[in-house]
Design an enzyme around this catalytic site. Structure first.
Site, PDB file in Angstrom:
ATOM      1  N   GLY A 149      37.188  44.241  26.854  1.00 11.94           N
ATOM      2  CA  GLY A 149      38.262  45.219  26.920  1.00 11.94           C
ATOM      3  C   GLY A 149      39.491  44.676  26.220  1.00 11.94           C
ATOM      4  O   GLY A 149      39.403  43.771  25.378  1.00 11.94           O
ATOM      5  N   ILE A 151      41.886  42.761  27.301  1.00 14.29           N
ATOM      6  CA  ILE A 151      42.106  41.338  27.544  1.00 14.29           C
ATOM      7  C   ILE A 151      41.062  40.506  26.811  1.00 14.29           C
ATOM      8  O   ILE A 151      41.390  39.521  26.134  1.00 14.29           O
ATOM      9  CB  ILE A 151      42.095  41.039  29.051  1.00 14.29           C
ATOM     10  CG1 ILE A 151      43.293  41.690  29.729  1.00 14.29           C
ATOM     11  CG2 ILE A 151      42.106  39.527  29.305  1.00 14.29           C
ATOM     12  CD1 ILE A 151      43.243  41.643  31.252  1.00 14.29           C
ATOM     13  N   ARG A 227      39.006  38.924  38.051  1.00 10.97           N
ATOM     14  CA  ARG A 227      39.085  39.053  39.501  1.00 10.97           C
ATOM     15  C   ARG A 227      38.207  37.982  40.133  1.00 10.97           C
ATOM     16  O   ARG A 227      37.127  37.652  39.617  1.00 10.97           O
ATOM     17  CB  ARG A 227      38.606  40.434  39.963  1.00 10.97           C
ATOM     18  CG  ARG A 227      39.595  41.554  39.726  1.00 10.97           C
ATOM     19  CD  ARG A 227      40.745  41.515  40.725  1.00 10.97           C
ATOM     20  NE  ARG A 227      41.553  42.715  40.659  1.00 10.97           N
ATOM     21  CZ  ARG A 227      42.679  42.825  39.953  1.00 10.97           C
ATOM     22  NH1 ARG A 227      43.135  41.790  39.271  1.00 10.97           N
ATOM     23  NH2 ARG A 227      43.361  43.959  39.959  1.00 10.97           N
ATOM     24  N   ASP A 251      42.550  31.673  37.598  1.00  6.56           N
ATOM     25  CA  ASP A 251      43.808  32.304  37.994  1.00  6.56           C
ATOM     26  C   ASP A 251      43.599  33.275  39.141  1.00  6.56           C
ATOM     27  O   ASP A 251      44.568  33.765  39.722  1.00  6.56           O
ATOM     28  CB  ASP A 251      44.421  33.043  36.795  1.00  6.56           C
ATOM     29  CG  ASP A 251      45.787  33.634  37.113  1.00  6.56           C
ATOM     30  OD1 ASP A 251      46.681  32.860  37.516  1.00  6.56           O
ATOM     31  OD2 ASP A 251      45.955  34.865  36.978  1.00  6.56           O
ATOM     32  N   GLU A 256      42.915  35.685  48.301  1.00  7.99           N
ATOM     33  CA  GLU A 256      44.234  35.364  47.768  1.00  7.99           C
ATOM     34  C   GLU A 256      45.308  35.615  48.821  1.00  7.99           C
ATOM     35  O   GLU A 256      45.346  36.707  49.401  1.00  7.99           O
ATOM     36  CB  GLU A 256      44.500  36.187  46.501  1.00  7.99           C
ATOM     37  CG  GLU A 256      43.526  35.831  45.373  1.00  7.99           C
ATOM     38  CD  GLU A 256      43.830  36.536  44.055  1.00  7.99           C
ATOM     39  OE1 GLU A 256      44.801  37.334  44.004  1.00  7.99           O
ATOM     40  OE2 GLU A 256      43.124  36.290  43.072  1.00  7.99           O
ATOM     41  N   HIS A 274      47.245  33.510  40.419  1.00  7.64           N
ATOM     42  CA  HIS A 274      47.175  34.908  39.962  1.00  7.64           C
ATOM     43  C   HIS A 274      48.469  35.329  39.259  1.00  7.64           C
ATOM     44  O   HIS A 274      49.077  36.354  39.575  1.00  7.64           O
ATOM     45  CB  HIS A 274      46.878  35.842  41.140  1.00  7.64           C
ATOM     46  CG  HIS A 274      46.277  37.151  40.707  1.00  7.64           C
ATOM     47  ND1 HIS A 274      45.466  37.905  41.510  1.00  7.64           N
ATOM     48  CD2 HIS A 274      46.382  37.856  39.537  1.00  7.64           C
ATOM     49  CE1 HIS A 274      45.097  39.008  40.881  1.00  7.64           C
ATOM     50  NE2 HIS A 274      45.648  38.999  39.680  1.00  7.64           N
TER      51      HIS A 274
END
Length: 311
Positions: A149, A151, A227, A251, A256, A274
């Site tokens: 995509g 990213i 994710r 990340d 989280e 993150h």
């Protein structure tokens, strides 16, 4: 609260309330919403990684829009929402370049062992002979991108400038200047570095499985800026401890904030909280797009960035 309201879904987003107020939108907080005010909620402002349950949404009878400030929307059951006339929007590609920058930063930091060398200097353990410790070059290494995509494409472009050979895999073919592997496992086997940039949803939890992790192998690096749900984190940690995976740079995490003790004895891991997409430029753009979507919805206009429909 007597006017149509925009609900802030999680405390994480409370700092955005002044921006919505400046746009003339009345906000309320989900964690202290009065029962009598539920019928006035028309839209939710949301961070897509947090789960919005049907039970909660069914208690908002006038809800018509979930506007995710984030690019991801994996915490929202889009099909369930659309079946009930609730639209879902997201921040379409607005922080992709920043996330890709961070991915490359993690990649270089892990590959060249930069955090460990930083500690060596700070802890007075610098030895002159360390300068001759062999370190693998990036040049000519093979980088596999999972998910091409906005990213993933941005990562691939940057990787080429680092002299890396780029390939990719995603569930759907698309035109691209880099070769697409036949399967994810093929990509992992043929990659020295695997960068996870895929959109997360209920269908691809644990996509980076033990088998994929071991295919990258004891000389390989896995970078995740997508994710935490996409990676079998227990398998990743076990592989790092056993030497079946060389290094990892993350990340995002299964939970989280991730518990610090979970990583205390894990070698060769570079971790950030993150923050890949949280630039001073991207956050205002993402917030502004969410505000624009809410205003368009309340005015009965076409939404600016609805989430994609099923392929």
């Amino acid at each position: 609260m007597s006017e149509p309201s925009v609900l802030i879904s999680v405390p994480f987003l409370a700092s955005l309330e002044p921006r919505f107020a400046a746009a003339g939108l009345s906000t309320a907080r989900a964690w202290d919403l009065a029962e009598d005010d539920r019928g006035r909620v028309r839209a939710i402002v949301h961070a897509g990684e947090f789960a919005l349950t049907p039970q909660f949404l069914e208690g908002l009878p006038e809800l018509g829009l979930i506007a995710c400030v984030s690019v991801g929307y994996d915490g929202v059951d889009v099909a369930w929402c659309r079946a009930r006339g609730i639209e879902v929007t997201h921040a379409e590609g607005l922080n992709a370049e920043d996330v890709a920058d961070h991915a490359i930063g993690l990649l270089i930091a892990a590959w060249r062992n930069i955090p460990a060398w930083d500690r060596t200097v700070r802890e007075d353990r610098w030895r002159q002979e360390d300068r001759l410790a062999p370190q693998p070059s990036l040049g000519g290494r093979r980088l596999g991108v999972v998910g091409l995509g906005s990213i993933g494409e941005a990562v691939a472009r940057r990787a080429q400038s680092l002299r890396l050979e780029v390939s990719w895999w995603g569930p759907n073919p698309k035109p691209a200047p880099w070769p697409r592997a036949a399967t994810l496992l093929d990509l992992a086997r043929d990659s020295d570095i695997l960068v996870v940039a895929s959109r997360a949803d209920a269908s691809n939890r644990g996509l980076i499985s033990r088998e994929v992790i071991e295919a990258v192998g004891p000389t390989g690096l896995i970078v995740n800026v997508a994710r935490g749900s996409l990676v079998d984190e227990d398998a990743l940690i076990a592989a790092l401890k056993d030497g079946r995976l060389w290094r990892a740079a993350l990340d995002v995490f299964a939970q989280e904030p991730t518990p610090s003790e979970r990583w205390a004895e894990v070698p060769n891991a570079v971790l950030t909280p993150h923050t890949a997409g949280s630039s001073t430029e991207a956050i205002p753009l993402m917030t502004a797009q969410a505000i624009d979507n809410v205003r368009r919805f309340l005015a009965g206009e076409a939404l600016a960035s609805p989430v994609p429909g099923p392929d």
